[in-house]
Each structure stands twice: as structure tokens, then as C-alpha cells.
Design an enzyme around this catalytic site. Structure first.
Site, PDB file in Angstrom:
ATOM      1  N   ASP A  12       6.044   0.974   6.988  1.00  0.00           N
ATOM      2  CA  ASP A  12       4.603   0.800   6.773  1.00  0.00           C
ATOM      3  C   ASP A  12       4.082   1.900   5.853  1.00  0.00           C
ATOM      4  O   ASP A  12       3.617   2.915   6.324  1.00  0.00           O
ATOM      5  CB  ASP A  12       3.876   0.832   8.117  1.00  0.00           C
ATOM      6  CG  ASP A  12       2.406   0.466   8.014  1.00  0.00           C
ATOM      7  OD1 ASP A  12       2.003  -0.132   6.993  1.00  0.00           O
ATOM      8  OD2 ASP A  12       1.655   0.791   8.947  1.00  0.00           O
TER       9      ASP A  12
ATOM     10  N   HIS B  72       3.143   2.855  13.129  1.00  0.00           N
ATOM     11  CA  HIS B  72       2.222   3.973  13.350  1.00  0.00           C
ATOM     12  C   HIS B  72       2.756   5.020  14.321  1.00  0.00           C
ATOM     13  O   HIS B  72       1.984   5.658  15.034  1.00  0.00           O
ATOM     14  CB  HIS B  72       0.861   3.467  13.846  1.00  0.00           C
ATOM     15  CG  HIS B  72       0.118   2.638  12.838  1.00  0.00           C
ATOM     16  ND1 HIS B  72      -1.120   2.081  13.090  1.00  0.00           N
ATOM     17  CD2 HIS B  72       0.441   2.258  11.568  1.00  0.00           C
ATOM     18  CE1 HIS B  72      -1.525   1.407  12.023  1.00  0.00           C
ATOM     19  NE2 HIS B  72      -0.589   1.496  11.089  1.00  0.00           N
TER      20      HIS B  72
ATOM     21  N   GLU C  71      -4.968   2.083   2.500  1.00  0.00           N
ATOM     22  CA  GLU C  71      -5.061   0.881   3.336  1.00  0.00           C
ATOM     23  C   GLU C  71      -5.261   1.249   4.795  1.00  0.00           C
ATOM     24  O   GLU C  71      -6.053   0.613   5.506  1.00  0.00           O
ATOM     25  CB  GLU C  71      -3.791   0.032   3.173  1.00  0.00           C
ATOM     26  CG  GLU C  71      -3.815  -1.290   3.924  1.00  0.00           C
ATOM     27  CD  GLU C  71      -3.329  -1.204   5.364  1.00  0.00           C
ATOM     28  OE1 GLU C  71      -3.588  -2.137   6.149  1.00  0.00           O
ATOM     29  OE2 GLU C  71      -2.687  -0.187   5.717  1.00  0.00           O
ATOM     30  N   GLU C  72      -4.544   2.266   5.258  1.00  0.00           N
ATOM     31  CA  GLU C  72      -4.527   2.589   6.681  1.00  0.00           C
ATOM     32  C   GLU C  72      -5.893   3.011   7.218  1.00  0.00           C
ATOM     33  O   GLU C  72      -6.170   2.854   8.405  1.00  0.00           O
ATOM     34  CB  GLU C  72      -3.510   3.702   6.966  1.00  0.00           C
ATOM     35  CG  GLU C  72      -2.060   3.344   6.665  1.00  0.00           C
ATOM     36  CD  GLU C  72      -1.479   2.302   7.598  1.00  0.00           C
ATOM     37  OE1 GLU C  72      -2.218   1.750   8.445  1.00  0.00           O
ATOM     38  OE2 GLU C  72      -0.276   2.021   7.491  1.00  0.00           O
TER      39      GLU C  72
ATOM     40  N   HIS D  42       0.835  -1.207   0.000  1.00  0.00           N
ATOM     41  CA  HIS D  42       0.000   0.000   0.000  1.00  0.00           C
ATOM     42  C   HIS D  42       0.863   1.248   0.000  1.00  0.00           C
ATOM     43  O   HIS D  42       1.895   1.322   0.654  1.00  0.00           O
ATOM     44  CB  HIS D  42      -1.029  -0.001   1.133  1.00  0.00           C
ATOM     45  CG  HIS D  42      -0.498   0.121   2.520  1.00  0.00           C
ATOM     46  ND1 HIS D  42      -0.197   1.337   3.110  1.00  0.00           N
ATOM     47  CD2 HIS D  42      -0.245  -0.815   3.469  1.00  0.00           C
ATOM     48  CE1 HIS D  42       0.211   1.144   4.349  1.00  0.00           C
ATOM     49  NE2 HIS D  42       0.208  -0.154   4.599  1.00  0.00           N
TER      50      HIS D  42
ATOM     51  N   ASP E 125       3.169  -6.167   3.532  1.00  0.00           N
ATOM     52  CA  ASP E 125       2.764  -5.078   4.435  1.00  0.00           C
ATOM     53  C   ASP E 125       3.075  -5.446   5.877  1.00  0.00           C
ATOM     54  O   ASP E 125       2.201  -5.431   6.741  1.00  0.00           O
ATOM     55  CB  ASP E 125       1.276  -4.774   4.263  1.00  0.00           C
ATOM     56  CG  ASP E 125       0.812  -3.604   5.140  1.00  0.00           C
ATOM     57  OD1 ASP E 125       1.672  -2.801   5.560  1.00  0.00           O
ATOM     58  OD2 ASP E 125      -0.399  -3.498   5.402  1.00  0.00           O
TER      59      ASP E 125
END
Length: 471
Positions: free
Chosen positions: A296, A429, A330-331, A284, A358
Site C-alpha cells: 500500500d 496500515h 492518498e492516505e 499513490h 491500490d
């Protein structure tokens, strides 16, 4: 004894020749598709392309939250890179994505031990009142414990879910605790809470909070939702041991701004004899806005793009088309993946198999499938050459990765190339998701695995359908 420059030079040449001889000897042990797979591995391990792509993405674009201006910059970056790499086809498909702006977020203990706390807003959260939100906290070990609580105990308070995420190579601890992030606000509001803070869904001890998406429910009050850094969660625990009443103040200003158009960016290596059949490898393109989106999922973007490039440059293209998909958004809810499945519904029966990278840049150690049980042993034999790259045979319970996780229910076989995620949730994140967390050699090993996987699947004569039922 000091050696002359000429001696050193001849020594290096000799070592290089020996290395080439050993490489050639290894290659001659294999024939056919296995020989090509070994060649792809060697090329991948000697290439810096994936790392260069991640560096370019994180430096020239940086954080790229879905729906933001940087999201479209990332799309343009991806289109230009894929075209520059010479793929047979490069195109983009529109995706409607939610637009959410983080704003500011701060918190502090106001009683009995006044001091600041480190927090971040959870993705999709509403704002607090402009003057802030102040209330006593009520602590729960887990989301399940909150759901069992007496509403009178929760009403008017800020819920604190204190569920620690365990460290595992497979990352399974995340699946155990993430429900508190995604569903905690609804459960808290149903009990009458005015806000929620959670211990970050992470395995680090840094004073950095982990963001991530949360959800509201129609008909249930929307309350502000934030994550605490682990040290601050510990601090609240120590305060609660000393006092029955701990009061905190939250101040957050996130806003939602409807929807915007983003894009899935797609590149293809056209198959030589079965061009309408597809082997999909994806990642992604979007990221959260706290770090630079390196692990990520800049790493995944680099891995599948570099793997596709290796196959593109083969003297003889594989039978099936290899499709590289860089998914949007995606997130914020697998939006790109869901849109892809809908937009390509008429050709999903032509998707031979799909997989997504991912899970950072840790080395791949195992290959799992979700295919027809009867063909699994033959498929494992077909991919046995990947053991030379440290990839062992696995099981038949793969999900494929977030953006392809909906495909098995639509009949599409998937694979999961399992990465070592021991430290992935240290950085996930957070502002700490940056380029320096990626080991170039490990990234190259991933490229080798994806290139081998995609090539072997594009050449396979095995019938992978109907796939195994979800376990």
C-alpha cells in the site's frame, strides 16, 4: 542415473525452444490489437521490473508519510525512475498536503488487571494530555450502536468500538467497519466521551495495530483516537466479562503542523494519432509510516509504471496517450486525486477512461467498468483477450480506485481491475506492510493486466460516454 552437464545443457535448450514455439503458436492465434495484447502479457510475465521498482522504493525511500521529509524523497525517486525508463514526458504538479506527525503512542489497563496494550494513533488524531488520559471504557459492537447510546452512559469514558472486519476476496469487510475509524471520534465526542479506541480495521490476528485516517468535525470536541491490535481487543473483551469496570490509560503525542507542498508525479506515452485523448492508469506514491508501504501502495506504483513502460517500448505507439499518475497524499484524504481532478478540469472531457491500482499485489481476476450501458457488451468483447491472463469479464459498477473515484461524477468513465484481496487487510496500515508480502509472479500478472487494459483502451473506437449512473 547422473546426467552429464552437456546432456543437461541440451535438455534445457530443447525445453526453451519448445516453450518459444508454444508461445509463438499462441501469439499467431490472434491478430491486430489482440496480438499486441498477448505480446504485452508475455513480456510482462517475463519481466521483474515491477518488483524491482517496489524493492527500490521500499528500500531506498521506505515509509513516506504525506508532508514528511521522506515524501519529497519519494517524489524525487519517482521523477528519476520515470525519466530513466524513457517515458515521452515526465513532470510533477504541486499538491498542498496536511502535515501530521505520529509521535509516540502507548496504552495500558490500570484496573482491574494491569497490563500493557498494543495501540497506534489514528491518522490526524490529537494528543492526550502529557500525563496521559485515564478513564473507564465503554464497549460498543459497532459505530451505529454508539450513535444510539445514551449520552449519560458515555460521558467521561473512553469509547471502545469492537467491530470485527470480515475476510473477503473483494475486501468488502473493510467498507463495513471503516466508519468506526473515520467517524468514531466525532460520534464518541458528541456523546461526551474523552477518547476512543477501536478494534483495528484488519483481518489478521497479529499483535499489531492498524493505523488509518480519521476525521474531526467543526464544533465537536477533538478527542484522542487510537486503534488496538485484535488480540488486545480480545483481551479487553475477556476483562469486561469479568468486571463491570475496566480502566485504561492512553498516552499519545501526535501533532499537526499545517500544510506542506508535495507533488503528483506524471509520466506519459504520447498517443500516435489522438495524443490529446488520455487513458489514465494510476497509483499513490505516499504511504503510512508504520511499515515500508510495499503493498500500500508500492505495488501499485510498480504495476502501473511497468505497464506504462511496456507500452512506451512498443514498435508502434497506441492511438491515445497513456498517462501514468503517481498520486500524492492518498492516505490522508485522496488529496492528490482531488487536486488532479481540479487542475485538469478543462481536459477531463478528453479522459477516455481511468483506473487505479491500490489494493496490494494479489492476482487480478475480473475487469469491471463504469461506462455507457449500451456499449458494455462491445467493451467486454474488446477486452476478452485478457481472459488469457486470468481476467474475467465483470459488471458495470466500477469506482476505478480511490484517487479516481471522484472522476465518474465529473463524467469520466472508469474501470476496476479487481484483485484478490483475501489477505490484504492482514497487512494494511501496519508495520507488517513490507516487501516480503509481495509474490513476484502475482505482481507480474497485474502488470500484464494493466498493460493490456491500457493498450486496448488507447486503441478502442467505442464511445464510452455518457457513463452509467452510480448505483
Amino acid at each position: 542415473m547422473k546426467r552429464s552437464p552437456i546432456t543437461v545443457l541440451f535438455g534445457l535448450i530443447f525445453v526453451s525452444l519448445i516453450g518459444c514455439q508454444q508461445t509463438n503458436e499462441q501469439a499467431t492465434q490472434y491478430t491486430g490489437d489482440d496480438a499486441v495484447a498477448i505480446s504485452l502479457q508475455q513480456q510482462a510475465l517475463n519481466s521483474n521490473l515491477a518488483y524491482e521498482l517496489v524493492e527500490s522504493l521500499t528500500v531506498e525511500v521506505g515509509p513516506r508519510l504525506a508532508g514528511s521529509d521522506k515524501d519529497l524523497v519519494a517524489v524525487e525517486w519517482a521523477v528519476n525512475k520515470l525519466k530513466g525508463l524513457g517515458f515521452d514526458k515526465v513532470y510533477q504538479e504541486a499538491v498542498q498536503v496536511p502535515v501530521w506527525e505520529r509521535g509516540h503512542a502507548s496504552a495500558s489497563v490500570t484496573h482491574p488487571y494491569p497490563q500493557p496494550l498494543v495501540i497506534t494513533a489514528l491518522g490526524g488524531s490529537v494528543a492526550t494530555p502529557k500525563a496521559g488520559l485515564q478513564a473507564d471504557i465503554i464497549r460498543f459492537d459497532t459505530l451505529a450502536a454508539l450513535k444510539e447510546a445514551n449520552s449519560e452512559d458515555v460521558k467521561g469514558k473512553i469509547v471502545f468500538i469492537d467491530h470485527k472486519t470480515e475476510r473477503h476476496k473483494t475486501g468488502k469487510g473493510y467498507g463495513i467497519t471503516v466508519g468506526g475509524r473515520s467517524r468514531g471520534a466525532v460520534a464518541a465526542a458528541e456523546k461526551g466521551a474523552v477518547g476512543i479506541v477501536i478494534r483495528s480495521i484488519g483481518t489478521d490476528h497479529d499483535r499489531m495495530a492498524h493505523t488509518g485516517m480519521m476525521r474531526y468535525k467543526e464544533g465537536v470536541a477533538r478527542i484522542p483516537a487510537a486503534a488496538l491490535s485484535s488480540p488486545d481487543a480480545d483481551q479487553l473483551n475477556l476483562m469486561l466479562k469479568r468486571s463491570d469496570s475496566v480502566t485504561i490509560n492512553l498516552s499519545m503525542s501526535p501533532q499537526s503542523h499545517g500544510v506542506a507542498t508535495s507533488y503528483n508525479v506524471i509520466a506519459e506515452v504520447t498517443g500516435a494519432t489522438k495524443p490529446d485523448e488520455i487513458v489514465l492508469i494510476g497509483a499513490h506514491l505516499d504511504s503510512w509510516d508504520e511499515g515500508t508501504g510495499a503493498i500500500d501502495d508500492g505495488a501499485g506504483v510498480g504495476i502501473v509504471t511497468a505497464a506504462g513502460k511496456l507500452i512506451q517500448d512498443l514498435p508502434q505507439k497506441p492511438a491515445r496517450t497513456v498517462r501514468v499518475v503517481l498520486y500524492a497524499a492518498e492516505e490522508v484524504g485522496l488529496v492528490g486525486g482531488k487536486t488532479y481532478a481540479k487542475d485538469h478540469a478543462d481536459e477531463l472531457d478528453k479522459h477516455y477512461i481511468a483506473a487505479e491500482s491500490d489494493f496490494g499485489a494479489g492476482r487480478i481476476y475480473q475487469l469491471d467498468f463504469r461506462v455507457n450501458e449500451q456499449v458494455l457488451p462491445a467493451l467486454q468483447n474488446l477486452t476478452a483477450v485478457m481472459a488469457n491472463n486470468g481476467v474475467a469479464k465483470g459488471n458495470n459498477t466500477a469506482s476505478g480506485g480511490p484517487d479516481v473515484s471522484m472522476l465518474p461524477n465529473l463524467g469520466v468513465p472508469v474501470a476496476s481491475l479487481r484483485q484478490d484481496g483475501t489477505d490484504y487487510f492482514d497487512y494494511h496500515h501496519t508495520p507488517n506492510d513490507t516487501l516480503d508480502k509481495i509474490e513476484p509472479a502475482a505482481l507480474a500478472q497485474n502488470v500484464a493486466a494493466y498493460a493490456q487494459f491500457a493498450y486496448l483502451m488507447a486503441q478502442s473506437e467505442l464511445q464510452l460516454r455518457p457513463i452509467a449512473k452510480k448505483q
